[in-house]
Design a protein around this motif. Sequence first.
Motif, PDB file in Angstrom:
ATOM      1  N   LEU A  90     -58.121 -30.325   0.458  1.00  0.00           N
ATOM      2  CA  LEU A  90     -57.844 -30.181   1.879  1.00  0.00           C
ATOM      3  C   LEU A  90     -56.569 -29.385   2.117  1.00  0.00           C
ATOM      4  CD1 LEU A  90     -58.437 -30.880   4.840  1.00  0.00           C
ATOM      5  CD2 LEU A  90     -57.175 -33.020   4.498  1.00  0.00           C
ATOM      6  N   VAL A  91     -55.520 -29.707   1.357  1.00  0.00           N
ATOM      7  CA  VAL A  91     -54.229 -29.043   1.540  1.00  0.00           C
ATOM      8  C   VAL A  91     -54.320 -27.558   1.198  1.00  0.00           C
ATOM      9  CG1 VAL A  91     -51.871 -28.895   0.651  1.00  0.00           C
ATOM     10  CG2 VAL A  91     -52.850 -31.120   1.241  1.00  0.00           C
ATOM     11  N   LEU A 113     -56.258 -25.724   3.875  1.00  0.00           N
ATOM     12  CA  LEU A 113     -55.480 -25.615   5.107  1.00  0.00           C
ATOM     13  C   LEU A 113     -54.372 -24.574   4.983  1.00  0.00           C
ATOM     14  CD1 LEU A 113     -55.095 -29.310   6.343  1.00  0.00           C
ATOM     15  CD2 LEU A 113     -56.281 -27.435   7.500  1.00  0.00           C
ATOM     16  N   GLY A 145     -55.934 -21.172   4.915  1.00  0.00           N
ATOM     17  CA  GLY A 145     -56.509 -20.886   6.223  1.00  0.00           C
ATOM     18  C   GLY A 145     -55.453 -20.561   7.257  1.00  0.00           C
ATOM     19  N   ILE A 146     -54.367 -21.334   7.280  1.00  0.00           N
ATOM     20  CA  ILE A 146     -53.292 -21.113   8.253  1.00  0.00           C
ATOM     21  C   ILE A 146     -52.581 -19.789   7.967  1.00  0.00           C
ATOM     22  CG2 ILE A 146     -51.071 -21.974   9.079  1.00  0.00           C
ATOM     23  CD1 ILE A 146     -52.143 -24.807   8.612  1.00  0.00           C
ATOM     24  N   GLY A 198     -61.229 -21.407   3.388  1.00  0.00           N
ATOM     25  CA  GLY A 198     -59.998 -21.301   4.173  1.00  0.00           C
ATOM     26  C   GLY A 198     -59.658 -19.861   4.502  1.00  0.00           C
ATOM     27  N   GLY A 245     -59.924 -18.811   8.302  1.00  0.00           N
ATOM     28  CA  GLY A 245     -58.613 -18.479   8.866  1.00  0.00           C
ATOM     29  C   GLY A 245     -58.557 -17.058   9.394  1.00  0.00           C
TER      30      GLY A 245
END
Length: 222
Positions: free
Chosen positions: A17-18, A21, A24-25, A62, A66
């Motif tokens: 998940l990390v 994220l 993606g960010i 991601g 993103g």
Amino acid sequence: MHIDAWIEGIPPTAVYLVVGLIIGIESLGIPLPGEIALVTASLMAVKGVVSPWGVAGVAIAGAIIGDSIGYSIGRKGGKPLFEKLGRKFPKHFGPSHLATAERSFQKWGMWAVFFGRFIALLRIFAGPLAGALKMPYWKFLIANVLGGVVWAGGTTLLVYKVGKSIEPWLARFSWAGLAAAVVIGALSAWIMKRRAAKTHARIEAEQAAEAAAAAGKAPVAE
């Protein structure tokens, strides 16, 4: 605590998940160490903590998602969005950085999105700038998907394969892979910043020349 040490300290299930994220960010347009996060997770896969396929999967997802969100934001906000960001974050979105990124798009077109995935600074700009420049979405999507798969999947596979081949020494020298990622990321960012500085100097020179020409043509009051 550095991002690599933090990722290594969280539960294995949270790593996916990390990593997804962070990448993606970063792809959305916010400066984050996506490359370091990806290499860290790939090294953890070498040790059997997480699955390399899982890491590659979330990294690819991601990157693509993103960039797509960044494209939508850029298309709605246009260039005024970058001008606003440039005033707030001049180190990342200054006029010189934007000019350099625009030149890359003018030179490579849709492939700037693909190649931008491998360049730290351009990786942040690719999605939003493609949207702001009104690149057709189908072109953006092709380059986005190809770039995400090759960069995220390729990096994971490369680190995993190399890590497996040197696994007996990895526990002692695992920092080498992270150091290499940091050096590569810093080098690509330095190259982009150097190009941005040259572009900024050229723009200022052109503006000064235009201002001087305009002043010379202005009527002299009697």
